[in-house]
Design a protein around this motif. Structure first.
Motif, PDB file in Angstrom:
ATOM      1  N   SER A  63       0.808  -1.220   0.000  1.00 55.05           N
ATOM      2  CA  SER A  63       0.000   0.000   0.000  1.00 55.05           C
ATOM      3  C   SER A  63       0.840   1.268   0.000  1.00 55.05           C
ATOM      4  O   SER A  63       0.316   2.353  -0.285  1.00 55.05           O
ATOM      5  N   LEU A  64       2.122   1.133   0.336  1.00 54.89           N
ATOM      6  CA  LEU A  64       2.993   2.308   0.386  1.00 54.89           C
ATOM      7  C   LEU A  64       3.613   2.645  -0.962  1.00 54.89           C
ATOM      8  O   LEU A  64       4.590   3.407  -1.020  1.00 54.89           O
ATOM      9  N   TYR A  69      -1.915   5.975  -1.828  1.00 50.91           N
ATOM     10  CA  TYR A  69      -2.896   6.507  -0.880  1.00 50.91           C
ATOM     11  C   TYR A  69      -3.586   7.746  -1.438  1.00 50.91           C
ATOM     12  O   TYR A  69      -4.799   7.921  -1.277  1.00 50.91           O
ATOM     13  N   VAL A  72      -6.164   6.670  -4.197  1.00 47.46           N
ATOM     14  CA  VAL A  72      -7.328   5.931  -3.697  1.00 47.46           C
ATOM     15  C   VAL A  72      -8.210   6.819  -2.837  1.00 47.46           C
ATOM     16  O   VAL A  72      -9.441   6.861  -3.021  1.00 47.46           O
ATOM     17  N   LEU A  73      -7.619   7.537  -1.898  1.00 47.87           N
ATOM     18  CA  LEU A  73      -8.412   8.362  -0.983  1.00 47.87           C
ATOM     19  C   LEU A  73      -9.112   9.505  -1.707  1.00 47.87           C
ATOM     20  O   LEU A  73     -10.146   9.998  -1.240  1.00 47.87           O
ATOM     21  N   ALA A 270      -3.840  -0.367  -4.984  1.00 51.22           N
ATOM     22  CA  ALA A 270      -5.091   0.260  -4.548  1.00 51.22           C
ATOM     23  C   ALA A 270      -5.876  -0.672  -3.635  1.00 51.22           C
ATOM     24  O   ALA A 270      -6.468  -0.230  -2.642  1.00 51.22           O
ATOM     25  N   VAL A 273      -4.379  -0.502  -0.204  1.00 49.44           N
ATOM     26  CA  VAL A 273      -4.719   0.740   0.487  1.00 49.44           C
ATOM     27  C   VAL A 273      -6.109   0.637   1.107  1.00 49.44           C
ATOM     28  O   VAL A 273      -6.311   0.972   2.289  1.00 49.44           O
ATOM     29  N   VAL A 277      -7.126   0.607   5.201  1.00 51.64           N
ATOM     30  CA  VAL A 277      -8.143   1.477   5.791  1.00 51.64           C
ATOM     31  C   VAL A 277      -9.218   0.648   6.493  1.00 51.64           C
ATOM     32  O   VAL A 277      -9.641   0.970   7.612  1.00 51.64           O
TER      33      VAL A 277
END
Length: 298
Positions: A63-64, A69, A72-73, A270, A273, A277
């Motif tokens: 995810s890094l 991030y 996706v966010l 993605a 990520v 969450v």
């Protein structure tokens, strides 16, 4: 002059007649080496690290990826999935609390034939997989289910009116149906320890059943309601099978988004990520659940 035997008898120590002669007690040897306690903790920690921590670390590492991030966010699909997940989990929890409380009060305090069998069935129901309940609802209210079949046979219409299972309301109904026993189980346990004298005194003073429920039963049930509701909220937040089996179009939760990103789009960064969450939300709610359970004595 006394004999040698009498002298020996005089030198023998006196013993208590009640307890008899003292017997030497063998003490365990403390010279042997014992295994340190931390050695016994190594095997389960190693299994936990290999089975759980290492895959989780890989998910976090994936995810890094640069910009993962942020992309996706900032996406509308993630925000929509997050809102859908939260409102479905909250609405399902509220529905389970209301329905579970009513059913638990009836089972615990209203005598009827088969009450004990129903209580035992709840324990069995907890072992059912979620997709089984969804499949049963599809047989009843699906597009070609029994309810639509009866409607078409009676009215002659080519199709029936029951089409809500493919909407968010169908997912909500399936989750309430499946998770309500998870609220009822702690409630029934709390009601079994409740003093019936309180109910008898309230009834003798002229209190109506609804007033007894509101003033006597509900305060006793609040810890169990809080513990069961917290557990249901965590489980609804991570539910995947119900949403998948209902085939609800346009209902995308965080677990469904992870599935779509990883399996359908092969966008693993993605997907990781979204998974991170979701894990963060689940851990936060689990900490809340444990705190509520500890206060409730669970």
């Amino acid at each position: 002059m006394g004999s040698p035997a009498s002298g020996l008898r005089e030198r023998q120590p006196a013993t208590d007649a009640a307890t008899g002669p003292s017997v030497p007690v063998e003490r365990p040897s403390t010279t042997g080496r014992t295994t340190p306690t931390w050695v016994w903790a190594l095997p389960p920690v190693a299994v936990l690290a290999v089975v759980f921590l290492y895959p989780l670390a890989l998910v976090v590492q994936e995810s890094l990826a640069p910009g993962a991030y942020g992309d996706v966010l900032a996406s509308a699909s993630f925000r929509q999935a997050l809102v859908t997940t939260v409102w479905l989990a909250v609405a399902s929890t509220v529905g389970c609390l209301v329905l579970g409380f009513v059913l638990a009060v009836v089972i615990a305090f209203v005598p009827f034939p088969g009450g004990k069998a129903v209580s035992k069935f709840i324990d069995v129901f907890l072992s059912f997989p979620s997709f089984l309940i969804t499949l049963a609802l599809l047989f009843l209210y699906g597009t070609v289910g029994m309810a639509n079949g009866v409607w078409t046979d009676v009215t002659g219409d080519p199709s029936g009116p029951f089409r809500f299972l493919t909407t968010p309301w169908g997912v909500l109904l399936a989750e309430i149906t499946y998770f309500t026993p998870f609220v009822m189980r702690p409630l029934l346990a709390a009601f079994s320890q409740m003093e019936t004298a309180q109910l008898e005194v309230a009834s003798s003073l002229g209190a109506r059943p609804l007033r007894i429920v509101r003033r006597v039963i509900l305060p006793e049930a609040l810890p169990a309601l809080a513990a069961g509701g917290s557990l249901v909220l965590v489980m609804c937040l991570n539910e995947f099978g119900i949403v998948l089996f209902t085939g609800a179009k346009g209902v995308t939760t965080l677990p469904m988004l992870v599935y779509g990103k990883a399996i359908l789009e092969s966008d693993y960064a993605a997907a990781c990520v979204v998974a991170v969450v979701n894990v963060a939300l689940s851990v936060g709610l689990y900490v809340l659940y444990r705190g509520v359970s500890r206060r409730a004595g669970a």
